[in-house]
Scaffold this active site. Sequence first.
Site, short mmCIF file in Angstrom:
data_model
loop_
_atom_site.label_atom_id
_atom_site.label_comp_id
_atom_site.label_asym_id
_atom_site.label_seq_id
_atom_site.Cartn_x
_atom_site.Cartn_y
_atom_site.Cartn_z
N GLU A 1 0.79 -1.01 0.03
CA GLU A 1 0.01 -0.19 0.30
C GLU A 1 0.76 1.20 0.26
O GLU A 1 1.55 1.61 1.05
CB GLU A 1 -0.52 0.39 1.39
N GLY B 1 -6.96 1.39 3.52
CA GLY B 1 -8.11 1.77 3.64
C GLY B 1 -8.64 2.11 1.80
O GLY B 1 -9.93 2.06 2.26
N GLY B 2 -8.11 2.58 1.53
CA GLY B 2 -8.52 3.67 0.00
C GLY B 2 -8.62 4.15 -0.14
O GLY B 2 -9.29 4.89 0.95
N THR B 3 -9.60 4.74 -1.09
CA THR B 3 -10.27 5.95 -1.68
C THR B 3 -11.82 5.82 -0.25
O THR B 3 -11.96 7.00 0.86
CB THR B 3 -11.03 5.70 -3.33
N CYS B 4 -12.03 4.81 -0.36
CA CYS B 4 -13.93 4.78 0.61
C CYS B 4 -14.14 5.32 1.90
O CYS B 4 -13.92 5.50 2.60
CB CYS B 4 -14.45 3.51 0.38
N HIS C 1 -45.60 -2.53 8.05
CA HIS C 1 -46.01 -1.03 8.17
C HIS C 1 -45.81 -0.35 9.54
O HIS C 1 -45.25 -0.86 10.54
CB HIS C 1 -47.11 -0.72 7.85
C1 LIG Z 1 -16.37 11.63 -2.83
C2 LIG Z 1 -16.93 10.27 -2.79
C3 LIG Z 1 -17.62 9.12 -1.83
C4 LIG Z 1 -17.80 8.52 -2.80
N1 LIG Z 1 -18.76 7.26 -2.42
C5 LIG Z 1 -19.23 6.32 -2.61
C6 LIG Z 1 -19.70 5.27 -1.85
O1 LIG Z 1 -20.87 6.18 -0.87
N2 LIG Z 1 -21.03 4.40 -1.60
C7 LIG Z 1 -19.98 4.16 -2.49
O2 LIG Z 1 -20.30 2.17 -3.04
N3 LIG Z 1 -18.26 3.68 -3.34
C8 LIG Z 1 -18.28 5.31 -2.88
N4 LIG Z 1 -17.54 6.12 -3.40
C9 LIG Z 1 -16.31 5.12 -4.52
C10 LIG Z 1 -15.52 3.75 -4.33
O3 LIG Z 1 -15.19 5.14 -2.89
C11 LIG Z 1 -15.02 3.64 -4.90
O4 LIG Z 1 -15.58 2.49 -5.62
C12 LIG Z 1 -14.20 2.02 -3.98
O5 LIG Z 1 -13.38 2.85 -2.72
C13 LIG Z 1 -13.24 1.61 -4.71
O6 LIG Z 1 -12.47 0.97 -4.00
P1 LIG Z 1 -10.47 0.05 -4.74
O7 LIG Z 1 -10.67 -1.06 -3.81
O8 LIG Z 1 -11.22 -0.25 -6.22
O9 LIG Z 1 -10.02 1.08 -4.63
P2 LIG Z 1 -9.21 2.33 -3.57
O10 LIG Z 1 -10.93 2.15 -2.04
O11 LIG Z 1 -9.33 3.76 -4.01
O12 LIG Z 1 -8.05 2.05 -3.30
C14 LIG Z 1 -6.74 1.50 -3.58
C15 LIG Z 1 -5.71 1.54 -2.81
O13 LIG Z 1 -4.55 1.23 -3.69
C16 LIG Z 1 -3.25 1.82 -3.55
N5 LIG Z 1 -2.44 1.93 -4.81
C17 LIG Z 1 -2.91 2.76 -6.12
N6 LIG Z 1 -1.28 2.23 -6.66
C18 LIG Z 1 -1.17 1.57 -5.90
C19 LIG Z 1 0.41 1.24 -6.25
N7 LIG Z 1 1.37 1.37 -7.30
N8 LIG Z 1 1.04 1.16 -5.17
C20 LIG Z 1 0.35 0.36 -3.70
N9 LIG Z 1 -0.24 0.94 -3.27
C21 LIG Z 1 -1.47 1.52 -4.22
C22 LIG Z 1 -3.38 3.44 -3.04
O14 LIG Z 1 -3.45 3.94 -2.30
C23 LIG Z 1 -5.27 2.82 -2.44
O15 LIG Z 1 -5.29 2.51 -1.38
C24 LIG Z 1 -17.33 7.19 -3.26
C25 LIG Z 1 -15.69 7.65 -4.03
C26 LIG Z 1 -15.84 8.89 -4.17
C27 LIG Z 1 -14.83 9.95 -4.41
#
Ligand SMILES: Cc1cc2nc3c(=O)[nH]c(=O)nc-3n(C[C@H](O)[C@H](O)[C@H](O)COP(=O)(O)OP(=O)(O)OC[C@H]3O[C@@H](n4cnc5c(N)ncnc54)[C@H](O)[C@@H]3O)c2cc1C
Length: 458
Positions: free
Chosen positions: A33, A38-41, A440
Amino acid sequence: MREFDAIIIGAGQAGPALAARLTGAGMTVAFVERKFFGGTCVNTGCTPTKTLVASAYAAHLARRAADFGVLLEGAVTVDMKRVKARADAIVAESRAGVERYLRDMTGCTVIEGHARFEEPQRIRVRDELLVAPRIFINVGGRASVPDMPGVHDVPFLNNRSMLELDKVPEHLIVVGGSYVGLEFAQMYRRFGAEVTVVEKFPRLIAREDEEISEAIREILMNEGINVRTSAECITLASHERGVEVGLNCREGDPTSVGSHVLLAVGRRPNTDDLGLEVAGVETDARGYIKVDDGLATNVRGIWALGDCNGRGAFTHTAYNDFEIIAANLLDGESRRVSDRVPGYALYIDPPLGRAGLTEREARATGRPLLIGSRPMTRVARAIEKGETQGLMKIVVDAETRKILGAAILGTGGDEAIHGVLDIMSAGVTYDVLQHAVPIHPTVSELIPTMLGEMRPAE
Ligand SMILES: Cc1cc2nc3c(=O)[nH]c(=O)nc-3n(C[C@H](O)[C@H](O)[C@H](O)COP(=O)(O)OP(=O)(O)OC[C@H]3O[C@@H](n4cnc5c(N)ncnc54)[C@H](O)[C@@H]3O)c2cc1C
């Protein structure tokens, strides 16, 4: 060089759960990582935004308190520092939880840094070389920066930097009237900002049916949000009061000046800096990794999960990618991503819950259709809660009697849609749902009624 049974790149929504299954099956896993566990979510998506939406809802309800016979003295004010602190605390707890989970996992080695392919089975992270016969890419995506005139001359915000605000902007201009943009627009209006939404298409969230787009526009405008659609050529320029956004709309002022601008015009996959070309992994024109129905890439031993494969854009689709891969690799099943029933929600208030096709998409199939709809003004639960904005609708294939899609825009719509999603996933006819006995008073109880009142599509 360190050898493992598997390497997982990215601690998003699919990778950690996959690590648990692989190590549980006795494999050694290297988990890489580069930034936040935890990434984007967890860090810049679902968790912080839904936490902020909850604060915005509290402010909204407080302002409406008298409607419910509750009297609050004085004006309702929002302390943005406390709102932010609440969101930050929930995010931090969740992020730490993911990291702890991985670090405590027997058989899992956590490596922090940016992963890049050197060969199909070989990954470099800083000065370390990792080798494994199985590599799982879960790198997610990031906000894309649109090619708009002036975009590099002005400061702008994205979903990440919006979360760093601890003051309410005077006037927030949201460029992009879709899912991410609309959630921020409504919450900041409720926090007290003047808000303008700028959208290049003639209507908001243009992939939804027109009546849903229109109802959402009405909900937002009722709260005093300015909505400017058909902004065909959006430009950005510095202004003494912030940023001037050129709209070029057919109607209304040709420009709008905001103290802050949020660009919410789509996302792009984090695949441009992974060395995919060295590994021979194919991507499409937009950079999404091409996968088959079991999420394998064109290179043997490499899979792609989550947003980076372009087959889903949600946390639940990323997690389902993990489930498909784990079931096929470890449980001898043959699950396919094309079996997934699409579902998602838009967390404005009231929320929009969606399942399957829109009416427009269903009509394009040429199938004979039955269509039902009901305004939320005719849902007892909504009336009792004083939240009657929105509508629900459903589309059924008249021949197979299977539900093709549904939308519930209204209080509790994000939960109530699951009744429909579950029936669609079960692959049974709509009668099963129509004959169920819902509780209901709920929003869900009107879905069978709506099914009973469907009419053939003209
Ligand atoms: C503002 C916003 C609100 C959202 N709200 C919702 C919601 O309410 N419900 C919902 O279902 N979805 C929502 N989403 C979408 C959701 O966040 C994403 O669909 C989800 O996080 C995707 O998960 P993922 O596992 O594909 O990647 P991500 O969660 O993006 O994780 C990818 C990880 O990979 C790491 N990484 C990337 N490249 C490298 C590399 N080369 N080497 C090492 N690590 C790397 C990153 O640092 C990151 O930690 C929202 C998105 C946004 C932007």
